[in-house]
Design an enzyme around this catalytic site. Structure first.
Site, PDB file in Angstrom:
ATOM      1  N   HIS A   1       0.815  -1.224   0.000  1.00  0.00           N
ATOM      2  CA  HIS A   1       0.000   0.000   0.000  1.00  0.00           C
ATOM      3  C   HIS A   1       0.843   1.266   0.000  1.00  0.00           C
ATOM      4  O   HIS A   1       0.323   2.356  -0.248  1.00  0.00           O
ATOM      5  CB  HIS A   1      -0.937  -0.006   1.215  1.00  0.00           C
TER       6      HIS A   1
ATOM      7  N   ASP B   1       3.362   9.527  -1.030  1.00  0.00           N
ATOM      8  CA  ASP B   1       2.181   8.815  -0.545  1.00  0.00           C
ATOM      9  C   ASP B   1       1.861   7.697  -1.530  1.00  0.00           C
ATOM     10  O   ASP B   1       1.775   7.958  -2.735  1.00  0.00           O
ATOM     11  CB  ASP B   1       0.996   9.794  -0.458  1.00  0.00           C
TER      12      ASP B   1
HETATM   13  C1  GDG Z   1      -1.879   3.623   3.294  1.00  0.00           C
HETATM   14  C2  GDG Z   1      -0.892   4.395   2.409  1.00  0.00           C
HETATM   15  C3  GDG Z   1      -2.651   4.457   0.669  1.00  0.00           C
HETATM   16  C4  GDG Z   1      -8.474  10.076   7.695  1.00  0.00           C
HETATM   17  N1  GDG Z   1      -8.787  10.908   8.686  1.00  0.00           N
HETATM   18  C5  GDG Z   1      -9.965  10.511   9.159  1.00  0.00           C
HETATM   19  C6  GDG Z   1     -10.395   9.422   8.429  1.00  0.00           C
HETATM   20  N2  GDG Z   1      -9.464   9.160   7.537  1.00  0.00           N
HETATM   21  C7  GDG Z   1      -9.526   8.091   6.539  1.00  0.00           C
HETATM   22  C8  GDG Z   1      -9.662   8.644   5.156  1.00  0.00           C
HETATM   23  C9  GDG Z   1      -9.033   7.547   4.310  1.00  0.00           C
HETATM   24  C10 GDG Z   1      -8.001   6.968   5.240  1.00  0.00           C
HETATM   25  O1  GDG Z   1      -8.332   7.346   6.557  1.00  0.00           O
HETATM   26  C11 GDG Z   1      -6.603   7.476   4.932  1.00  0.00           C
HETATM   27  O2  GDG Z   1      -6.213   6.931   3.737  1.00  0.00           O
HETATM   28  P1  GDG Z   1      -4.833   7.288   3.031  1.00  0.00           P
HETATM   29  O3  GDG Z   1      -4.870   6.741   1.682  1.00  0.00           O
HETATM   30  O4  GDG Z   1      -4.654   8.755   3.041  1.00  0.00           O
HETATM   31  O5  GDG Z   1      -3.675   6.666   3.933  1.00  0.00           O
HETATM   32  P2  GDG Z   1      -3.332   5.443   4.962  1.00  0.00           P
HETATM   33  O6  GDG Z   1      -4.514   4.682   5.378  1.00  0.00           O
HETATM   34  O7  GDG Z   1      -2.561   6.051   6.053  1.00  0.00           O
HETATM   35  O8  GDG Z   1      -2.294   4.444   4.301  1.00  0.00           O
HETATM   36  C12 GDG Z   1      -1.652   5.280   1.454  1.00  0.00           C
HETATM   37  C13 GDG Z   1      -3.524   3.628   1.582  1.00  0.00           C
HETATM   38  O9  GDG Z   1      -2.771   2.842   2.485  1.00  0.00           O
HETATM   39  C14 GDG Z   1      -4.401   2.679   0.785  1.00  0.00           C
HETATM   40  O10 GDG Z   1      -3.642   1.803   0.034  1.00  0.00           O
HETATM   41  O11 GDG Z   1      -3.456   5.342  -0.067  1.00  0.00           O
HETATM   42  O12 GDG Z   1      -0.750   5.917   0.569  1.00  0.00           O
HETATM   43  O13 GDG Z   1      -0.014   5.167   3.205  1.00  0.00           O
HETATM   44  O14 GDG Z   1      -9.970   6.549   3.991  1.00  0.00           O
HETATM   45  O15 GDG Z   1     -11.008   8.888   4.875  1.00  0.00           O
HETATM   46  N3  GDG Z   1     -11.562   8.804   8.652  1.00  0.00           N
HETATM   47  C15 GDG Z   1     -12.331   9.286   9.646  1.00  0.00           C
HETATM   48  N4  GDG Z   1     -11.957  10.334  10.397  1.00  0.00           N
HETATM   49  C16 GDG Z   1     -10.810  10.971  10.203  1.00  0.00           C
HETATM   50  O16 GDG Z   1     -10.480  11.923  10.919  1.00  0.00           O
HETATM   51  N5  GDG Z   1     -13.501   8.689   9.876  1.00  0.00           N
END
Ligand code: GDG
Length: 736
Positions: free
Chosen positions: A170, A374
């Site tokens: 990821h 990212d």
């Molecule tokens: C990995 C990789 C890759 C965030 N703040 C809140 C909240 N979120 C949710 C978002 C989103 C998720 O968390 C974050 O997703 P990301 O893609 O930005 O990153 P990660 O989960 O850290 O990590 C990344 C991902 O895996 C998928 O393969 O994209 O690059 O590092 O869904 O909506 N949700 C809630 N409150 C928040 O304050 N409910």
């Protein structure tokens, strides 16, 4: 078919209060994306009929409590726990995972810590996962392992089970120059660990290419269109950009007015949402916003940056440092630009409920996402998907995986504070009709390739890969019945011949050509087959006649040197030629080889009577791979009318004008007698002509798993020796 999803954390976290276990759904992109996919399985007809999620439940559990926990998470979440102590999990998560892999893979080598204990603990946790999984895996299950915490697990499982295994990373996969900063043992084991899978997936084409390049540079394994052949298996590397559950975001109903939301009045809102992490570029974002305010006083009082920062990895020092700098910078901007009526930066260091997040996406005029690296960044996709009015402007860093698909957003380089400031100004001025135009194009893509499509594509390709590569080879594996038939036919026959290739078949391939001298045991084995079983033996080779004479001249075998330029029939003891050959062409080819030798350090030329060989065992493998392709093209273009042949061997290019291929050679030897048992064994692509030219009743065997005209396959060179020993013994009813 049952799908086993394996990730470090389960989609649920357990806590214990007064002896009772309580569960809470965990957050994060991986968990929410996969949960949406698994939820969709119930509604649609797919090849997956059942699933089970395996991972750490977030708590240490004693022996007595294990069954209670098992039952609770099985019934509530269709999950099974991998039990690990909180202490060990913390050590690994805050150690090798987030102090070594995370900074290296996100291009922050200055934050990376290389510690022997971290690495040992990481290996241990991967082994514990393997052991727990072995109790659960059933034949027919397919296994999908996720992310950087479990990179050794595919290989650890591969050694024990034959189920299809998929692995998805990821986070970004870094370039070779950065990946190689990892110590020798860990960089090699991480790659071989991943290669235990049948399918390895990344978010972007770049990450896939970087991985393939590391595999080439570090393990010396080449690939063909993303396919790597290793120890009798084929592994596919491919790109699957993870999507979001489009409908969940687009159709979500939120109460109006929402109690948690800011009062918008005439303010424009620029939204920023991330976990606290140095890779997310949060400080640059704030500096960019500050520069925007500095350069655009007309916007003072009319815009605010609403920043949600979700706490994470509390125990890692570098995260504490960022948090302090962040607090300081927010304070500075609000102090320098704000007043009683206007706060330029509204900052929350907490996570917010899902519904509030969607409401924030819908009311924000701009989403400003500036990661320095990212893997994907799902927030960017969620922002676009949530806008059921199709409005809003996305500013997105070019260093996110998502930027490859969201090209209608404003793409910036987050290292440039100026670019961020300019982008904010531009975003605030984009007319609504252009916002709708851009957003519609992006929504179309997100709707089509949503998270369910992402996961089902991966699972489908995993099954296909296994079916195409492994199963088709498996059909040709020599079974015990076939082996019995070969041995009994050999015993019964009166005129027998064994045609066998030398390098890679009788001896293992080696980068040092001289090291493959036959051992006394091999010479005795060949002698005994000839003597005890009355079998004629022909050895085919590209080596010089002097070399073969020295190594094999004293045993009763027939020899073919320089790809057929020279033959020696044992009973006559003389080297002869099948055709009159000339070496004149070498005058034209040698200067070309010399030019390429100068270009590739470590390469050298060997001249034989009627052939030339160009060796590059000692050269840089990647450079050699490019230059060899170039040289082959060059040679083909100038030698078209010379009737010479070019053979690609193991880190050697052989050029020979024998005008005789292995098919011609086989016919030559087969015409000597009326053979009623023919066995041909070869390992290289030039042996295909040999296999094709044999009569139908002949046994042909290819060493190594790749598509072949041979009737049967043997996995490795040592299996050839086992087979030859059986021929010598003339025993039936044995196994390889
Ligand atoms: C990995 C990789 C890759 C965030 N703040 C809140 C909240 N979120 C949710 C978002 C989103 C998720 O968390 C974050 O997703 P990301 O893609 O930005 O990153 P990660 O989960 O850290 O990590 C990344 C991902 O895996 C998928 O393969 O994209 O690059 O590092 O869904 O909506 N949700 C809630 N409150 C928040 O304050 N409910």
């Amino acid at each position: 078919m049952r799908l086993l999803i394996v990730s470090n954390r389960l989609p649920v976290s357990l806590t214990q209060k007064n002896g009772e276990f309580h569960s809470e759904k965990s957050a994060g992109g991986l968990v929410s994306g996969l949960s949406d996919y698994l939820g969709s399985l119930k509604k649609s007809s797919t090849e997956v009929t059942e699933y089970l999620w395996l991972g750490w439940p977030g708590i240490s559990v004693n022996e007595k409590q294990k069954n209670i926990v098992r039952e609770k998470i099985k019934s509530d979440f269709n999950a099974a726990p991998v039990f690990l102590s909180e202490k060990l999990m913390d050590k690994v998560y805050l150690g090798f995972c987030n102090k070594t892999i995370w900074p290296i893979f996100h291009y922050f080598p200055n934050y990376a810590v290389f510690d022997r204990d971290f690495w040992d603990e990481y290996k241990r946790v991967n082994e514990i996962f393997r052991d727990d999984l072995l109790d659960i895996i059933r034949p027919g299950d397919i296994i999908w392992i996720h992310d950087y915490h479990l990179m050794l697990l595919p290989q650890l499982l591969r050694e024990k089970v034959s189920n299809p295994i998929g692995f998805f990373l990821h986070i970004p996969f870094p370039t070779y120059e950065v990946f190689r900063l990892l110590p020798h043992e860990s960089r090699t084991r991480l790659l071989t660990g991943m290669l235990g899978a049948d399918l390895i997936g990344f978010h972007t084409h770049d990450y896939s290419q970087y991985f393939l390049r590391c595999v080439l540079r570090i393990l010396g394994l080449e690939h063909h269109m993303g396919r790597i052949d290793l120890s009798g298996r084929s592994i596919k590397v491919d790109t699957f950009p993870m999507g979001v559950d489009y409908n969940k975001f687009n159709k979500f109903q939120i109460p109006d007015p929402h109690p948690d939301l800011p009062d918008k009045k005439n303010l424009k809102i620029v939204l920023s949402v991330d976990r606290l992490d140095y890779s997310k570029g949060i400080l640059n974002r704030l500096k960019g916003f500050e520069l925007f305010l500095q350069k655009n006083p007309q916007w003072h009082g009319k815009v605010c940056l609403s920043m949600i920062v979700v706490p994470s990895r509390i125990g890692v020092d570098s995260y504490q440092e960022i948090k302090s700098s962040l607090d300081e910078l927010v304070g500075f901007i609000n102090g320098a630009y704000g007043n009683f009526r206007w706060t330029p930066v509204i900052y929350q260091f907490t996570s917010v409920p899902h519904e509030t997040l969607i409401a924030m996406f819908r009311m924000s005029d701009v989403a400003l996402l500036t990661p320095l690296r990212d893997g994907m960044n799902l927030v960017a996709k969620e922002y676009v998907a949530s806008r059921n009015d199709k409005k809003g402007v996305l500013i997105l860093s070019e260093f996110t995986g998502a930027s490859k698909e969201l090209s209608e957003s404003i793409i910036i380089n987050p290292n440039s504070i100026d670019e961020i400031a300019e982008a904010i100004k531009l975003a605030l001025s984009i007319p609504e009709k252009d916002q709708i135009f851009n957003n519609s194009a992006m929504q179309l893509r997100l709707r089509r390739y949503d998270v369910t499509r992402w996961a089902s594509d991966f699972v489908h390709l995993l099954n296909e890969t296994r079916r195409l590569y492994s199963q088709s080879f498996r059909k040709k594996f020599i079974t015990n019945e076939v082996l019995d038939k070969i041995l009994s036919d050999h015993r019964k026959a009166s005129e027998k011949i064994l045609i066998v290739n030398y390098d890679g078949t009788l001896v293992p391939l080696s980068d040092i050509p001289k090291s493959t001298k036959p051992t006394p045991a091999l010479l005795n084995l060949l002698k005994d087959i000839e003597g005890h079983t009355n079998t004629d033996i022909v050895i085919l080779s590209g080596r010089s006649k002097e070399n073969l004479e020295r190594w094999l001249g004293n045993i009763p075998v027939n020899l073919t040197a320089e790809h057929g330029s020279w033959l020696k029939e044992h009973k006559y003891g003389e080297w002869t030629q099948l055709k009159t050959l000339s070496g004149d062409w070498k005058d034209d080819v040698l200067p070309i080889l010399e030019v390429y030798t100068d270009r590739l350090p470590g390469a050298y030329i060997k001249e034989k009577d009627y052939s030339l060989s160009w060796h590059y065992q000692k050269s840089d493998i990647e450079q050699a791979s490019y230059i060899t392709r170039d040289l082959t093209d060059h040679l083909i273009s100038i030698t078209a009318n010379m009737g010479i042949q070019i053979f690609q061997g193991n880190k050697v290019l052989e050029i020979s004008n024998s005008g005789i291929n292995k098919g011609d050679l086989a016919r030559h030897w087969l015409n000597k007698k009326k053979y009623d048992f023919i066995l041909a064994i070869g390992a290289g692509w030039s042996d295909e002509l040999l296999f094709q030219s044999l009569p139908k009743r002949a046994y042909s065997i290819k060493v190594g798993l790749s598509p072949s005209e041979a009737r049967y396959l043997l996995e490795k060179q040592s299996d050839v020796i086992s087979l030859l020993k059986m021929l010598k013994e003339q025993k039936v009813g044995v196994t390889l």
